[in-house]
Design a protein around this motif. Structure first.
Motif, PDB file in Angstrom:
ATOM      1  N   ALA A   1     -77.916  19.896  20.260  1.00 22.51           N
ATOM      2  CA  ALA A   1     -76.933  20.041  19.829  1.00 22.51           C
ATOM      3  C   ALA A   1     -76.914  19.219  18.215  1.00 22.51           C
ATOM      4  O   ALA A   1     -76.354  19.761  17.375  1.00 22.51           O
ATOM      5  N   VAL A   2     -77.361  18.268  18.449  1.00 18.09           N
ATOM      6  CA  VAL A   2     -77.544  17.295  17.184  1.00 18.09           C
ATOM      7  C   VAL A   2     -78.374  18.011  16.051  1.00 18.09           C
ATOM      8  O   VAL A   2     -78.119  18.165  14.997  1.00 18.09           O
ATOM      9  N   ASP A   3     -79.517  18.775  16.587  1.00 17.93           N
ATOM     10  CA  ASP A   3     -80.439  19.542  15.786  1.00 17.93           C
ATOM     11  C   ASP A   3     -79.751  20.640  15.197  1.00 17.93           C
ATOM     12  O   ASP A   3     -80.094  20.953  14.126  1.00 17.93           O
ATOM     13  N   THR A   4     -78.812  21.476  15.925  1.00 22.22           N
ATOM     14  CA  THR A   4     -77.981  22.373  15.506  1.00 22.22           C
ATOM     15  C   THR A   4     -77.289  21.992  14.401  1.00 22.22           C
ATOM     16  O   THR A   4     -77.089  22.619  13.335  1.00 22.22           O
ATOM     17  N   LEU A   5     -76.702  20.849  14.432  1.00 25.52           N
ATOM     18  CA  LEU A   5     -75.799  20.249  13.338  1.00 25.52           C
ATOM     19  C   LEU A   5     -76.873  20.098  12.139  1.00 25.52           C
ATOM     20  O   LEU A   5     -76.383  20.530  11.087  1.00 25.52           O
ATOM     21  N   ALA A   6     -77.965  19.517  12.388  1.00 21.87           N
ATOM     22  CA  ALA A   6     -78.859  19.231  11.243  1.00 21.87           C
ATOM     23  C   ALA A   6     -79.398  20.594  10.596  1.00 21.87           C
ATOM     24  O   ALA A   6     -79.389  20.692   9.331  1.00 21.87           O
ATOM     25  N   GLU A   7     -79.513  21.660  11.380  1.00 27.37           N
ATOM     26  CA  GLU A   7     -80.079  22.939  10.740  1.00 27.37           C
ATOM     27  C   GLU A   7     -78.882  23.504   9.797  1.00 27.37           C
ATOM     28  O   GLU A   7     -79.089  24.128   8.903  1.00 27.37           O
ATOM     29  N   VAL A   8     -77.481  23.394  10.263  1.00 22.76           N
ATOM     30  CA  VAL A   8     -76.508  23.611   9.554  1.00 22.76           C
ATOM     31  C   VAL A   8     -76.091  22.696   8.437  1.00 22.76           C
ATOM     32  O   VAL A   8     -75.019  23.109   7.782  1.00 22.76           O
ATOM     33  N   GLY A   9     -76.750  21.749   8.314  1.00 18.06           N
ATOM     34  CA  GLY A   9     -76.608  20.932   7.022  1.00 18.06           C
ATOM     35  C   GLY A   9     -75.648  19.431   7.578  1.00 18.06           C
ATOM     36  O   GLY A   9     -75.128  18.975   6.540  1.00 18.06           O
TER      37      GLY A   9
END
Lengths: 268, 473
Positions: free
Chosen positions: B144-152
């Motif tokens: 989930a944290v990586d998803t946030l990172a991917e969307v900036g």
């Protein structure tokens, strides 16, 4: 003897009206009490807790049917009620099943022949159901083909009229079939229809029979499909393998059932 | 299919006796005295439970950790896990077709080896699933944290645990209030995951063998020696915990004699091949040192390496779905494990209560959910995974023993539709391999696992010493 399956969501208090009990009196009735549990609950866990309560309620309902034909009951806990209906219907060799609804004494039946259904099975079911009772029948058909439809209605009405049934016809041309059926249902106490192959429409809007029952309020009797009709009527959608298996087993276990002996195996 | 084991005697402290009724199993229903229980799961449903539970951790959480510990030989660790799982899956299949009942491993062991072994396994399975679910949820938090990172939105690793705990609470609430069509959704999720992985493996595989892309520098296969390969195998065995979950829904599966073995063995083979191939591709692409540094979400960078941002996004999305589906499947299995034990009077009967409003086992789900949230909050990925493996491996080993015991002196009721090939070698190897894998775990995990086993045995002695479940042997 013609046999009808009456599925009831027994723990949700679903029951049958006195009018439906009287209507079904000449038939063998199998009351199928079912309880549908969500996927996260093993059916056995629900059984442990509710079996007694469900059995009591079911025995009461079955006792009401103890009239002309025989009445028995079965109790099933399931994740998928439609699968259960199909399995039990095949096992007991039911010719039809009832979607219960509220009704008083039944004076007139609406019988719809719309769509790709087995007209001859529906008519012989209606003939048995009405027997020599004073129940009128209206044959209904929604179609785009007016002369063909009129001919079908007359051809179908004749044998019923010969048996002394008060039979009328109603033809709806170029109208949405379901709406036309519901309009026609006014003034009738119950509806008889044929089971159809699963269609996209019934997937989207729920089983047609249940929609009709919900919108017309009264009970709906659905005459079941059987395998050999598919051969006769050609292009109907094929049922999936499991359904065929269960149909076949149903016949094996109930070999002397009403339609067991004369039905060819699907692979013959 | 024959009669089930007939005998069960004794009562627990509260005076409750095991509820055992004679039943007849057909292919489509279980028939008791007054009621029928519909079997509604087909082969696709069974495969989806097995694959859906297993596919989350092995591919999306472990590659970085495993590569850091064993180097490129991490794929050998996964292969060892697959072989052990297969050795256990065959005997389990036989037991499941002989006793197609809710409860799975607990049921087989309690009927073959008696109530003490049954109680220890049944209660340990509860905790094993709780540990596994917490592990999946922490994995979900990282993704989930990586998803946030991917969307900036870079938030660092701080919110991983809060997100994981929230997700866990959401699962429990969802399961209590009813998840209509979750199984169909699960089938879709599994299909989607498989397609993501096949595309990834095709591109990565072509690259890894040098057909496209830059040639990678070859690494030493096992830079840390063979011992680390085995310890890593013990760690990543959590990836293979799903196949036995198929046995816990044996009572709901159509034509169990055919579908149970196919679903269990099939799902082990499918995920085993995928895991080994994925680790191979991952270590070829980035090198094991880099993977080890990237940790729980290393696969995202592997995806980026082969397919650019699209690849990274596909893996992030896949990781979210996979850890979610593993967690959800495990929550469901936990409540079934509690139900099976409670039905046999080894836990208070109240644990089987269902609420009529939603039709869900809210007590059991609560007993699963509470500990899951506590454990998730610890965030100890490796410990959670190893304890889960420990408790499952114990069950797997004992299931193999149960098979040997039953086959040696076949009781009348024992009539499996599927007979495991290679008796007695396969179950003996399965038992030895399962117990041996425990020996390769970190001491900390072994202590926690052993502590739980001792606690469950103590509970049995205190609460249900008089209960005797052994099927007449």
């Amino acid at each position: 003897m013609t046999r009808i399956l009456v599925p009831l969501a027994i723990l949700e208090g679903e029951s049958v009206s006195a009018g439906l009990v009287d209507l079904l009196a000449p038939l063998d009735v199998v009351v199928l009490g079912y309880h549908e549990v969500p996927e996260q609950t093993p059916p056995d866990q629900a059984r442990l807790q509710y079996e007694e309560r469900a059995t009591d309620a079911l025995a009461d309902v079955a006792a009401e049917f103890d009239g002309g034909g025989t009445a028995e009951y079965r109790l099933v806990f399931t994740h998928d009620r439609e699968q259960t209906f199909e399995r039990v219907a095949a096992e007991v060799g039911a010719d039809a099943y009832a979607v219960p609804g509220a009704t008083g004494p039944v004076d007139r039946l609406l019988v719809t022949l719309t769509g790709d259904v087995a007209v001859s099975r529906i008519v012989s079911f209606v003939a048995t159901l009405v027997g020599d009772r004073d129940i009128g029948v209206t044959l209904f058909l929604a179609t785009d083909d007016e002369p063909g439809g009129r001919e079908l209605l007359e051809r179908t009405a004749a044998p019923l009229a010969d048996r002394g049934v008060d039979v009328g016809t109603e033809l709806a041309v170029d109208e949405p079939p379901l709406e036309a059926l519901l309009d026609a249902a006014v003034g009738h106490d119950a509806i008889v229809m044929g089971e159809r192959a699963p269609s996209l429409l019934s997937l989207v809007f729920g089983e047609t029979a249940e929609r009709v029952a919900a919108e017309s309020v009264g009970p709906v009797l659905v005459v079941r499909r059987v395998e050999d009709e598919e051969d006769e009527e050609g292009e109907e959608a094929e049922e999936d393998g499991e359904a065929e298996e269960s149909e076949e087993r149903g016949r094996d276990e109930d070999g002397n059932g009403p339609r067991g002996s004369d039905r060819p195996s699907p692979d013959q | 299919m024959g009669e089930p084991p007939p005998s069960a005697t004794g009562t627990n402290v509260e005076g409750e006796a095991p509820l055992i009724e004679p039943t007849i199993e057909t292919e489509e229903a279980t028939i008791t005295d007054d009621a029928e229980l519909e079997r509604t799961l087909g082969l696709p449903g069974g495969l989806s439970i097995g694959i859906g539970t297993m596919i989350g951790a092995g591919i999306f959480v472990f590659p970085g950790i495993a590569a850091g510990q064993a180097g490129p030989a991490a794929s050998a660790s996964f292969a060892i896990g697959a072989v052990v799982a297969l050795l256990v899956a065959l005997p389990t299949s036989e037991l499941a077709t002989a006793m197609p009942k809710s409860g799975g491993g607990y049921y087989f062991i309690s009927r073959a080896l008696g109530s003490l072994a049954g109680a220890v396994v049944g209660l340990s399975l509860w905790f094993g699933l709780v540990f596994a679910t917490a592990f999946y949820l922490v994995g979900f938090g990282y993704y989930a944290v990586d998803t946030l990172a991917e969307v900036g939105v870079a938030v660092g690793e701080g919110p991983v645990i809060p997100i994981a705990v929230l997700a866990g609470a959401a699962f429990v609430v969802l399961n209590v209030t009813g998840t209509e069509n979750a199984a169909k959704l699960q089938n879709g999720v599994v299909a989607l995951l498989l397609s993501i992985l096949v595309v990834f493996l095709t591109v990565g595989g072509l690259d890894a063998v040098g057909l496209i892309g830059e040639p990678a520098t070859p690494e030493r296969f096992a830079p840390f020696g063979p011992m680390r390969v085995f310890t890593t195998a013990a760690l990543v065995f959590t990836s293979y915990l799903g196949f036995a979950q198929v046995a816990t829904v044996a009572g709901e599966m159509k034509d169990p004699g055919r579908n149970l073995p196919l679903a269990m063995v099939g799902s082990v083979l499918v995920v085993g091949v995928l895991y080994v191939a994925t680790i191979f591709v991952a270590t070829s692409g980035l090198g094991s040192d880099t993977l080890g540094d990237l940790g729980e979400t290393a696969m995202v960078e592997v995806g980026r390496h082969y397919l650019g941002p699209v690849g990274a996004f596909a893996i992030v999305f896949g990781g979210l779905l996979a850890t979610m589906s593993s967690a959800n499947a495990s929550v469901l299995s936990t409540s079934r494990a509690i139900y099976a034990v409670s039905k046999d009077a080894l836990l208070p009967r109240g644990a089987t209560r269902i609420n009529l409003r939603y039709g869900t086992p809210h007590v059991a789900l609560g007993m699963a959910g509470g500990p899951i949230l506590v454990l998730t909050a610890t965030g100890r990925v490796e410990l959670l995974a190893e304890v889960a493996s420990f408790l499952h491996l114990l069950m797997y080993g004992l299931m193999c023993v149960a098979l040997i015991v039953l086959r040696r002196d076949e009781p009348e009721w024992y009539d499996p539709d599927f007979r495991a090939p290679g008796y007695p070698v396969v179950p003996a190897l399965g038992a030895i391999a399962s117990f041996a894998l425990i020996a390769f775990m970190q001491p900390g995990s072994r202590y926690v696992g052993a502590g739980i086993v001792v606690a469950t045995a103590a509970w049995y002695v205190y609460y249900a010493r008089d209960v005797d479940l052994k099927g007449a042997l």
